[in-house]
Enzyme design. Sequence first.
Site, PDB file in Angstrom:
ATOM      1  N   LYS A 188      56.027  39.352  28.276  1.00 10.31           N
ATOM      2  CA  LYS A 188      54.494  38.686  28.718  1.00 10.31           C
ATOM      3  C   LYS A 188      53.633  39.595  29.389  1.00 10.31           C
ATOM      4  O   LYS A 188      54.127  40.740  30.009  1.00 10.31           O
ATOM      5  CB  LYS A 188      54.791  37.562  29.934  1.00 10.31           C
ATOM      6  CG  LYS A 188      53.787  36.707  30.180  1.00 10.31           C
ATOM      7  CD  LYS A 188      54.153  35.562  31.157  1.00 10.31           C
ATOM      8  CE  LYS A 188      53.055  34.644  31.708  1.00 10.31           C
ATOM      9  NZ  LYS A 188      53.330  33.752  32.488  1.00 10.31           N
ATOM     10  N   SER A 245      55.709  27.780  33.988  1.00  7.91           N
ATOM     11  CA  SER A 245      55.398  28.576  32.714  1.00  7.91           C
ATOM     12  C   SER A 245      56.090  29.162  31.941  1.00  7.91           C
ATOM     13  O   SER A 245      55.835  29.813  30.959  1.00  7.91           O
ATOM     14  CB  SER A 245      54.286  29.672  33.390  1.00  7.91           C
ATOM     15  OG  SER A 245      53.019  29.136  33.942  1.00  7.91           O
ATOM     16  N   SER A 248      51.966  29.107  31.177  1.00  8.23           N
ATOM     17  CA  SER A 248      51.037  30.380  30.934  1.00  8.23           C
ATOM     18  C   SER A 248      51.832  31.409  30.128  1.00  8.23           C
ATOM     19  O   SER A 248      51.155  32.614  29.462  1.00  8.23           O
ATOM     20  CB  SER A 248      50.679  31.050  32.147  1.00  8.23           C
ATOM     21  OG  SER A 248      51.701  31.624  32.890  1.00  8.23           O
TER      22      SER A 248
END
Length: 512
Positions: A104, A209, A185
């Site tokens: 990420k 997330s 996210s």
Amino acid sequence: MGPSPRLVALLIFSPLHLLSLSFGFEIKEATVSQIQQAFKRKELTSRDLVEFYLREIKGLNPLLRAVLEVNPGALDQADEADKEREATYGDCAEGLHGIPVLLKGNIATRDWLNTTAGSLALLGSVVPRDAGVVRRLRAAGAIILGKASMSKWAEFRSLKTPMGCNAIGGQPKNPYVLSANPSGSSTGSAISAATNLATVTLGTETDGSIITPSSANSLVGIKPTLGLTSRAGVILISPRQDTVGPICRTVLDAVFVLDEIVGFDQRDKKATIAASKFIPAGGYKQFLKAEGLRGKRLGILREPFFNFSGTSVLAQTFETHFKTLRQKGAILVDNVEISNINVILDVRESGEGLALLYEFKKALNAYLSELLVSPVRTLSDVIAFNIKHSKEEKLKEYGQDIFILAESLNRSNSSQVKRAISNLKELSRNGIEKVMREKKLDAILAPANTPVYTILAIGGYPGITVPAGYDEEGVPFGICFGGLRGSEPKLIEIAYSFEQATHIRRPPTFKS
């Protein structure tokens, strides 16, 4: 302009594209274990693997916008892994050695890659060192393939920003139904895992997330107990809630990753010391048991998480799964109620919203102050940057209301924040902890596309989501199993047994 969805679908499902083979081995959908066996049989090299993913990214990323950038050193890392394997006669072909991992975009790497959290403000910034989890991945011989897209600032800049959207990569798309919400996210990590742009990926979670993008992309996501994995070198929202975990196509792969990234980190000392007692001798792979559901007591959180029509696909699917769980030996405790659930799910009433705002400012300022090179050093600087670059950062469309609220807080709010955090602890003690103790539950369960994740988030509890089905439009949804701190062994047994009994996951359809 990227390729049309129809063209992508033709490429994906054409016989030529399906032959993603190296010496007879099909890379697409392969598990870590299968890849390691192929390494040992010399049917595959790490270079083959990286070259395959780079081709896939080049072909699909213009449409999906899942990857922010690829690592220019990935092929060199692959060659090094191949040399090590050759030198040890294949003995190092285990774990994540030679396996490409996508991170990420808020997880720091001290290499050619940027660490931006999806913001132009951090483009070109230089971190002092690898994040703690990256250091462990490198030590395990993993290949850092690149950085995955994510909701800008992990969805903490504005209430208006679409999930996954950021100033660097744009708006990612759900590969199952291109018009559907890809969730966030950890959006790019999930899309990349779903579409075979990497073997495995890492995400982060403050409140949903990892769990929700895994659910929306038919994946397995593990949100570990707080502190089980280091957060050092990660752009955090809240050290009290944030955790780093795997997003993968199978429970097996997610557990392979978990085994490599857990453990003590001097730079996240307090949290990792507290959680280190939960790490089992021999690691987590020993809990991959096909009969892991037998005897497990699972609490079904009907209210308010199953509020969909009884004739809907979701309702029918979950009733079928309940039968399967019982058939596999699980004991279902229905209609379990968590005390003050409406308060827990209300960020204002619970105090979570205030706590996160206060913690974010402090955590971000601490992260920015350590950077070797950066155009911004404080949250105030980031706010000013966004105003200066309002067009690129789409300030007019989305604003930065959360940032402004966070910046307005200071030490004068500390007593109010302490009360909020104390309330969150009490809600957890009198909520999930109390009901699991009284009902003697091994885990709670609910649809993963519901805010069940907030129950887990505010108390630092673990959760695993597993593919559960597809709605009327073909959008995936998952089932989330959650437990108390350190209950990963039980959750892995439950999740793996459910996965092996159902085999729900199928590759994306790129439906327009």
